[in-house]
Motif scaffolding. Structure first.
Motif, PDB file in Angstrom:
ATOM      1  N   ASP A  52      72.006  81.009  65.833  1.00 17.77           N
ATOM      2  CA  ASP A  52      73.781  81.032  65.738  1.00 17.77           C
ATOM      3  C   ASP A  52      73.545  81.216  67.496  1.00 17.77           C
ATOM      4  OD1 ASP A  52      74.239  80.707  63.294  1.00 17.77           O
ATOM      5  OD2 ASP A  52      73.808  82.803  62.865  1.00 17.77           O
ATOM      6  N   PRO A  54      73.808  78.784  71.510  1.00 15.26           N
ATOM      7  CA  PRO A  54      74.229  77.531  72.189  1.00 15.26           C
ATOM      8  C   PRO A  54      72.591  77.966  72.957  1.00 15.26           C
ATOM      9  CG  PRO A  54      75.093  78.978  73.073  1.00 15.26           C
ATOM     10  CD  PRO A  54      74.556  79.873  71.642  1.00 15.26           C
ATOM     11  N   GLU A  68      73.465  74.060  68.302  1.00 12.14           N
ATOM     12  CA  GLU A  68      73.646  75.197  67.761  1.00 12.14           C
ATOM     13  C   GLU A  68      72.751  75.477  67.042  1.00 12.14           C
ATOM     14  OE1 GLU A  68      76.828  78.258  67.433  1.00 12.14           O
ATOM     15  OE2 GLU A  68      77.522  76.620  69.173  1.00 12.14           O
ATOM     16  N   TYR A 181      66.315  76.964  74.470  1.00 15.14           N
ATOM     17  CA  TYR A 181      66.923  78.012  74.213  1.00 15.14           C
ATOM     18  C   TYR A 181      66.706  79.340  75.241  1.00 15.14           C
ATOM     19  CZ  TYR A 181      68.482  75.270  70.289  1.00 15.14           C
ATOM     20  OH  TYR A 181      69.289  74.085  69.980  1.00 15.14           O
TER      21      TYR A 181
END
Length: 184
Positions: A52, A54, A68, A181
């Motif tokens: 959850d 991006p 995501e 990420y």
């Protein structure tokens, strides 16, 4: 760059957000930055993916869309994946641990893909540990096999979003120096 549909995904080398088409499908590269990583002696604890959230703006600019991961993505895939290796830079010749031997444990904990591994007493194990200790290795990555039904593609505020909610199989987890990420 088009948003991939059915493909084999390797989450690694985010700055380029590279994709290549092969005879067997598409390969894609992504990874997650270390958060809550700990290494004591030869025991490594950390996370290879975060849900959850991006990926970073560099990857969005390079790929042309936002990606995501949804909770539950790994919960279904882990049992059907067999013996999963922990590798150095996705190189299958650079084995660090395996789920089949018990030296690697993978679990989706509701927020992330949790990784626990015992690094080998070897030149490679010591090399990787030193790079982690020095901060040169900043993240983890994973490879997966996906099908078109494993994702949802939508446009939000003029930007394409790819939301991945399932995987057919986890191919590997790996240590990497260049994560996509943040705050994984």
């Amino acid at each position: 760059m088009p948003i991939p549909s059915a493909l084999t995904v390797y989450h690694l080398f985010p700055v380029a957000a590279a994709m290549e088409t092969t005879e067997t499908g598409m390969r894609e590269y992504r990874s997650a930055e270390f958060v809550d990583v700990a290494i004591k002696d030869r025991k490594l604890h950390g996370y290879a993916a975060v849900f959850d959230m991006p990926w970073d703006e560099r990857a969005t600019e390079s790929a042309g869309y936002v990606e995501e991961l949804r909770r539950g993505l790994f919960r279904k895939a882990l049992p059907r994946s067999g013996d999963i290796p922990l590798l150095w830079q996705h190189d299958r010749n650079q084995l660090l641990a395996r789920t089949g031997s018990g030296s690697l444990v993978l679990e989706e904990d509701g927020k992330r893909l949790r990784v626990e591994a015992e690094l080998p007493k070897s030149g490679l194990g010591e090399y990787v540990r030193e790079l982690i200790d020095r901060g040169d290795v900043r993240g983890m990555s994973y490879g997966r096999v996906a099908a078109s039904g494993d994702q949802r593609i939508e446009k939000r505020n003029g930007i394409w979003h790819r939301v991945i909610h399932d995987a057919r199989k986890i191919l590997d987890v790996t240590l990497t120096w260049e994560p996509t990420y943040p705050d994984a």
